[in-house]
Design an enzyme around this catalytic site. Structure first.
Site: not given
Ligand code: HSE
Length: 309
Positions: A128, A181
């Protein structure tokens, strides 16, 4: 040589108000990845799926996960990975977390399960971090453990499994828009006003209480996000109008961005409402000339594990 095939589920992070602290696993949708190990000290990753992925092994999220596993367990190996089925990166349903969870769980199986679930989440978070520039576990933890998982704290990691209410259906739509992201995180403010913090922590408490009580009305009322959604919804055309149509037209409990988007999801208390939500979502994006796939799934209690197919 030892070889294993792992399924790791798609996941939905944040559940509205729980930015970086809550997420759940979906049934049926996910990655299928094969791992083999033998004596040596190397890593190769091949891609047999129909999803284009970077060829460079250093750019694959599984690489830091596998290295972390080997470092934590004091092992060396020649590791070969073959990606059979992959969630589209950037879709907002935990593509990087599914691959990372598969890598952590696959390695653990091949080495006789030396790590516990929490340690596997620590490994998966390395993937991640590579994908999004942050150590968040709200996709990785449910991808490893299944179900709904609350990350009570990160230092140290404190994971809480939360019961899944009966008759809880999730409709997800993935519009064909790319929202990396990293970018969706970079646009968020570094500080939030006290008023917004109060609204948000009231909602997180309400969400967790609603899930434990099986009070889905409370769950729906609590799934409101004043921290990330106001900044991120501009990436999703017609976001507010879609939510209005889903609440009034399909009677869903709530609609939110799935993780960092661009997918959105709605929770419903019946299969019929979930199906109606799917139709509304599809016609919303079709009306805007945006291709999209929608599907309905139940929250799954099953995390990454040996493939049963
Ligand atoms: N919690 C993270 C975000 C999840 O909202 O950036 C990314 O999938």
């Amino acid at each position: 040589m030892r070889k294993i095939r792992i399924f790791a589920p798609a996941t939905i992070a944040n559940m509205g108000c729980g930015f970086d602290v809550i997420g759940f696993a979906l049934d049926e949708v996910g990655d299928i990845i094969e791992f083999s190990v033998e004596e040596g000290d190397s890593l190769t990753i091949t891609n047999s799926s129909d999803v284009p992925l970077p060829d460079d092994v250093e750019k694959n999220v599984m690489t830091p996960v596998i290295r972390k596993f080997l470092e934590m367990t004091g092992n060396k190996a020649q590791v070969c990975v073959d990606i059979i089925q992959n969630i589209y990166p950037g879709s907002g349903i935990g593509a990087s977390a599914a691959a990372s969870a598969a890598a952590a769980v696959g390695m653990n199986e091949l080495f006789g399960k030396p790590l516990d679930e929490e340690q596997l989440v620590v490994c998966a978070m390395e993937g991640e971090n590579l994908a999004s520039g942050g150590y968040h576990a709200d996709n990785a933890a449910p991808a490893v453990m299944g179900g709904i998982v609350l990350i009570r704290g990160y230092e140290p990691l404190d994971l809480v499994k939360i019961p899944i209410p009966d008759n809880f259906y999730c409709t997800v739509i993935h519009p064909h828009i790319v929202v990396p992201t990293k970018e969706a995180r970079a646009i968020l403010p570094k500080e939030i006003p006290m008023h917004d913090a109060i609204v948000q922590w009231g909602n997180v408490g309400g969400l967790v209480a609603g899930l434990f009580k099986g009070d889905i009305g409370l769950v729906g009322r609590a799934m409101k996000d004043v921290v990330a959604e106001p900044w991120r919804k501009k990436f999703i055309p017609g976001f507010d109008s879609l939510r209005g149509k889903l609440l009034t037209g399909a009677g869903v409990l709530a609609m939110n961005i799935s993780g960092s988007g661009p997918s959105v999801f709605a929770l419903s208390d019946s299969r019929q409402k979930a199906a109606a939500a799917s139709e509304i979502m599809k016609s919303h994006f079709a009306g805007l000339g945006i291709g999209a796939e929608a599907y309905t799934a139940k929250i799954s209690g099953r995390g990454a594990g040996v493939c049963v197919q």
